[in-house]
Scaffold this active site. Sequence first.
Site, PDB file in Angstrom:
ATOM      1  N   GLY A 101       0.836  -1.195   0.000  1.00 47.03           N
ATOM      2  CA  GLY A 101       0.000   0.000   0.000  1.00 47.03           C
ATOM      3  C   GLY A 101       0.869   1.242   0.000  1.00 47.03           C
ATOM      4  O   GLY A 101       2.098   1.156   0.175  1.00 47.03           O
ATOM      5  N   LYS A 102       0.281   2.372  -0.195  1.00 53.36           N
ATOM      6  CA  LYS A 102       1.015   3.632  -0.102  1.00 53.36           C
ATOM      7  C   LYS A 102       0.014   4.761   0.061  1.00 53.36           C
ATOM      8  O   LYS A 102      -1.132   4.642  -0.388  1.00 53.36           O
ATOM      9  CB  LYS A 102       1.827   3.866  -1.385  1.00 53.36           C
ATOM     10  CG  LYS A 102       3.041   4.740  -1.179  1.00 53.36           C
ATOM     11  CD  LYS A 102       4.193   3.952  -0.607  1.00 53.36           C
ATOM     12  CE  LYS A 102       5.406   4.798  -0.326  1.00 53.36           C
ATOM     13  NZ  LYS A 102       6.546   3.988   0.076  1.00 53.36           N
TER      14      LYS A 102
END
Length: 421
Positions: free
Chosen positions: A110-111
């Site tokens: 994720g980011k």
Amino acid sequence: MLTDHSSDEFNPWRNAEIRFNQAADRLALDSGLRKVLKTPTKELTVAIPVVLDDGRIEVFTGYRVQHSIARGPAKGGIRYAPDVTLDEVRALASWMTWKCAVVNLPYGGGKGGVICDPNIMSEIELERVTRRYTSAIIDIIGPEKDVPAPDMNTNERTMAWIMDTYSMHKRETTTAVVTGKPLNLGGSRGRPEATGRGCLFVTKEALKTFHIPPTKARVVIQGFGNVGGMAARLMAKEGIRVIAIIEVDGAVYNDNGLDIEALMKHKKATGSILDFAEGTNLTAAEALFLDCDVLLPAAKENVISQETAPKINCKILCEGANGPTTALADSILRDRGVFVIPDILANAGGVTVSYFEWVQDRQGYFWNEQLVNQRLEEIMVESFRDVSQYARDHKVDNRAAAYMLALDRVAFAVKLRGIYA
Ligand code: NAD
């Protein structure tokens, strides 16, 4: 063909895509699975209204992208910058999926990002942005869902605010919602050193394949910050000769090995690594092309390109930075016989100790630094061997092997779980 992308040589997202496609082609992944692996699971864009210190209201934009949750909760940092885009966050999220898979952590990728300029914001404005952003993404983050961490322009202070905001909403202190926290708020020992230490472990493994004893190895490091400075310090402690350090304003060189602790003091005192009494100043380019056993880029992306790759003079390239080599330079390095430890393996020590932090938080039982470092070593060495073995088995270079191994692992998880209907 790679050449189709020549105008995009320096676009990290394009480079990530090229490497994904190459690995998927080599694995002969069917088009359905390819779509599943490529498409982010969830993307959230949020408005962050904040009252600024002068009383005005500003509305910032924030993103959180979960690329994959096939192998576990999404994991990845949050960056604050004026030019963050959803595309960038998407690409970085997928990068995290492959990085976590290559070191076999039970995570997806994720980011997050917030479009803001921390350089012109007060601490209290940053706190308000962070808390409002956290409350806006609160439904999709959590210890079992998505675990953010620091990235560009965010730090342990930011993580403490996120943890507190999340905990206030949930009515219970939930330290495992983020990693990279301060030590006395559920952070892990060894986290600041973890990425540099991971680089040391994989470098030592690579040296073994060349039968070079560490004390005979000559290393050049670009970047004297968290990753490069720590790697330099730890290598020097092990008797590895760090013969040059490259920074923004130039490089310093000593063929007998630099005294890293003294160089750190010199940089602290003067603001620069240059004019160090026990070294010679070189230009950054001179140092980058020095004859050495290991080159460790630990500063920024795209340092090794079509233009610079033919002049690189190292046996081993340990990619401490994210994306220091362009996809077009890969084949040049391969043809020149450079042994590349690709970024998704070389700098995975950071996310590995983040994983340890999450484990410790969930257990409420904290490890001493020796245990953290020992377990980090186990994971980095095992991952290095997995990638090397994969490269030998499939007769590909290490980068291709790392991507193939990562895609293979995520694809396997997707297949095992099946497509829910
Ligand atoms: P940092 O800001 O602490 O250090 C970067 C250093 O590189 C600074 O000293 C800076 O002056 C120097 N630098 C910048 N441009 C340069 C140039 N053109 N030539 C030479 N030196 C230059 O950052 P960091 O945390 O050490 O991160 C470095 C790289 O490692 C980044 O690509 C980052 O994404 C990657 N990385 C960091 C971590 C981590 O845990 N910190 C984890 C994985 C990957």
